[in-house]
Scaffold this motif. Sequence first.
Motif, PDB file in Angstrom:
ATOM      1  N   SER A  28       0.834  -1.196   0.000  1.00 26.71           N
ATOM      2  CA  SER A  28       0.000   0.000   0.000  1.00 26.71           C
ATOM      3  C   SER A  28       0.870   1.247   0.000  1.00 26.71           C
ATOM      4  CB  SER A  28      -0.902   0.003   1.239  1.00 26.71           C
ATOM      5  OG  SER A  28      -1.631   1.202   1.304  1.00 26.71           O
ATOM      6  N   SER A  29       0.401   2.256  -0.697  1.00 27.12           N
ATOM      7  CA  SER A  29       1.127   3.530  -0.728  1.00 27.12           C
ATOM      8  C   SER A  29       0.828   4.361   0.522  1.00 27.12           C
ATOM      9  CB  SER A  29       0.741   4.318  -1.983  1.00 27.12           C
ATOM     10  OG  SER A  29      -0.669   4.496  -2.012  1.00 27.12           O
ATOM     11  N   ARG A  30      -0.162   3.945   1.316  1.00 25.49           N
ATOM     12  CA  ARG A  30      -0.522   4.662   2.541  1.00 25.49           C
ATOM     13  C   ARG A  30       0.499   4.378   3.646  1.00 25.49           C
ATOM     14  NH1 ARG A  30      -5.531   1.710   1.584  1.00 25.49           N
ATOM     15  NH2 ARG A  30      -6.542   2.810  -0.106  1.00 25.49           N
ATOM     16  N   SER A  31       0.764   5.363   4.463  1.00 26.37           N
ATOM     17  CA  SER A  31       1.688   5.194   5.588  1.00 26.37           C
ATOM     18  C   SER A  31       0.946   4.562   6.750  1.00 26.37           C
ATOM     19  CB  SER A  31       2.280   6.544   5.999  1.00 26.37           C
ATOM     20  OG  SER A  31       3.032   7.080   4.946  1.00 26.37           O
TER      21      SER A  31
END
Length: 146
Positions: A120-123
């Motif tokens: 995922s590109s989310r932190s």
Amino acid sequence: MGTLSSGVYRIFTGTAGPEAQYLTASEEGVTVAPKGAAPEREQEFSVEVREDGLAAIQSPARLFPSRSLSYREPEKGERVVLGRLSDFPTREWKITEGSKPGTFTIAVAGDEQSLVVALSSRSIFPPQLELAPSDEEGWTFELVQA
């Protein structure tokens, strides 16, 4: 490496070693974690490859019933999850050679958009998986048991 055969695998992204992030299945969902950061059975997946090249990826390996690597809808950004025990049929994936030697791409079967399993590109911690249009790293399948 060519084609993938059925067996029990540890699946990781990145280079082999302490930095590798292993696919990890727990009650909270599917994430990645360093080898040994979770019980061994949570980092082992049964991969059943059919003659047409489609595959089911299930956890826990070697146990019935197991849960399959799944998603709700085949849409960009959709989170990759473990399907319910009662899901039938099991989600199938198209596993093909990745862009880096020895790696594979795990793509949604029959999807015209060619969505693949990627970090995922989310932190978010722990890092989660989502469907994305591409996966630069690819996945390495380390055979545990044929």
